[in-house]
Design an enzyme around this catalytic site. Structure first.
Site, short mmCIF file in Angstrom:
data_model
loop_
_atom_site.label_atom_id
_atom_site.label_comp_id
_atom_site.label_asym_id
_atom_site.label_seq_id
_atom_site.Cartn_x
_atom_site.Cartn_y
_atom_site.Cartn_z
N LYS A 203 0.94 -1.02 0.01
CA LYS A 203 -0.03 0.06 -0.11
C LYS A 203 0.83 1.25 -0.03
O LYS A 203 1.60 1.43 1.10
CB LYS A 203 -0.87 0.14 1.32
N LYS A 256 -1.91 -1.49 -3.68
CA LYS A 256 -3.02 -0.40 -3.64
C LYS A 256 -2.20 0.85 -3.79
O LYS A 256 -1.06 1.00 -3.11
CB LYS A 256 -3.68 -0.45 -2.51
#
Length: 334
Positions: A203, A256
């Protein structure tokens, strides 16, 4: 004009037909099980609120969410990812509302399980929507992340969601050791074979989360999250983060945001080919695609983007476009 006639120079004979083109695109099909729908859950059970920065996205109370899901499950929806939003419950330094009995996620999970027994339910696990400071962990007196206390608290929240009925807990905080802490908690409660852990392993500290943070009211009150989310240019840290979470027991991995990080998707899939890999097509990606493409072109552009994500190695795509995608899939099969 002299042409190259050796076999390696003649490609178009392999994709002049629609069926042949499909054969040239292995592992890129988009089926309902390749899509996970993120949903925003409010405390007020009968509420529904449009998200102004994300067209056709809504925040739901549980009594309004169930009818919306009923329609989508009828179209083939297989999985959801739940985010809780609180306004009435108190926000404090330890995020105690994240797993209290009145938390909207805790209250809704038994109802969703009962109504949709075949729907796979994942729950985002993070403290930022519930803390007064808006950070994903607990803070020391100096404002730094209190690592040990954060990991302990995140594991407590994950366990509460697991006990309430989540099939998957998905820690998005990016703290070191939180996967192991969650796994240990599941084992201690004999839930390790009933609840999976989806790690937001790669992320990045992206500028593409703005609409989401506005929706969740979860932006940090001070500072940013760059000390625990990954720097956008670091492929090496992404590889180490994925390896850390696999070593700690993650069942699934995630990258992400999605489209700008397809190189990380391929890197992670090559590194861990036996772990299902998720991509989160984040709110900024959704907003850009929704607002910059003409309506008649959205479907074609969207399916191209999803195909590229699958080609890069994604097994499941978390996307706010799930309702539209399900309609596209249904039309293709009719």
């Amino acid at each position: 004009m002299s042409l190259f006639l050796k076999p390696e120079h003649i490609l178009q004979g392999g994709y002049f037909n629609a069926t042949l083109r499909k054969l040239q695109e292995p592992n890129t099909s988009i089926e309902p099980h390749n899509i996970m729908y993120p949903v925003f859950l409010l405390e007020q059970e009968d509420a529904i609120q449009a998200v102004t920065s994300m067209p056709n996205v809504y925040r739901y109370g549980i009594n309004r969410l169930i009818p919306a899901l009923e329609e989508l499950v009828g179209k083939g929806l297989k999985s959801i990812l739940i985010f809780g939003i609180v306004t009435a419950l108190p926000k404090g330094p330890e995020g105690r509302s994240a797993d209290c009995p009145e938390n909207p996620v805790v209250k809704a999970l038994p109802k969703i399980r009962a109504k949709f027994p075949n729907l796979l339910i994942a729950c985002d696990v993070c403290l930022c929507p519930y803390t007064s400071h808006g950070h994903c962990g607990l803070l020391t007196a100096s404002g730094a992340i209190d690592h040990a206390a954060s990991v302990k608290r995140i594991a407590e929240v994950a366990l509460a969601y697991a006990k309430a009925g989540a099939h998957i807990v998905a820690p998005s905080d990016m703290m070191d050791n939180r996967i192991k802490a969650i796994k240990d908690a599941l084992v201690a409660n004999s839930l390790q074979n009933q609840v999976s852990v989806l790690s937001y392993s790669c992320k990045f500290a992206s500028s593409m989360y703005g609409p989401f943070r506005d929706t969740m009211k979860s932006s940090p009150m001070e500072g940013d999250r760059k000390c625990y989310q990954l720097p956008p240019g670091s492929a090496n840290l992404a590889a180490r983060a994925a390896a850390r979470d696999v070593a700690e027991g993650a069942d699934f991995l995630m990258v992400k945001p999605g489209l700008p990080y397809l190189d990380i998707v391929r890197q992670t899939k090559n590194q861990f080919p036996h772990h299902p890999l998720f991509i989160y097509q984040v709110s900024g990606e959704y907003a850009m695609l929704s607002r910059t493409v003409e309506n008649e072109e959205v479907k074609n552009t969207l399916m191209e983007v999803l195909t590229c994500m699958r080609r890069a190695g994604a097994d499941c795509i978390i996307t706010y476009f799930a309702p539209l995608i399900l309609s596209i899939i249904s039309q293709q099969k009719s």
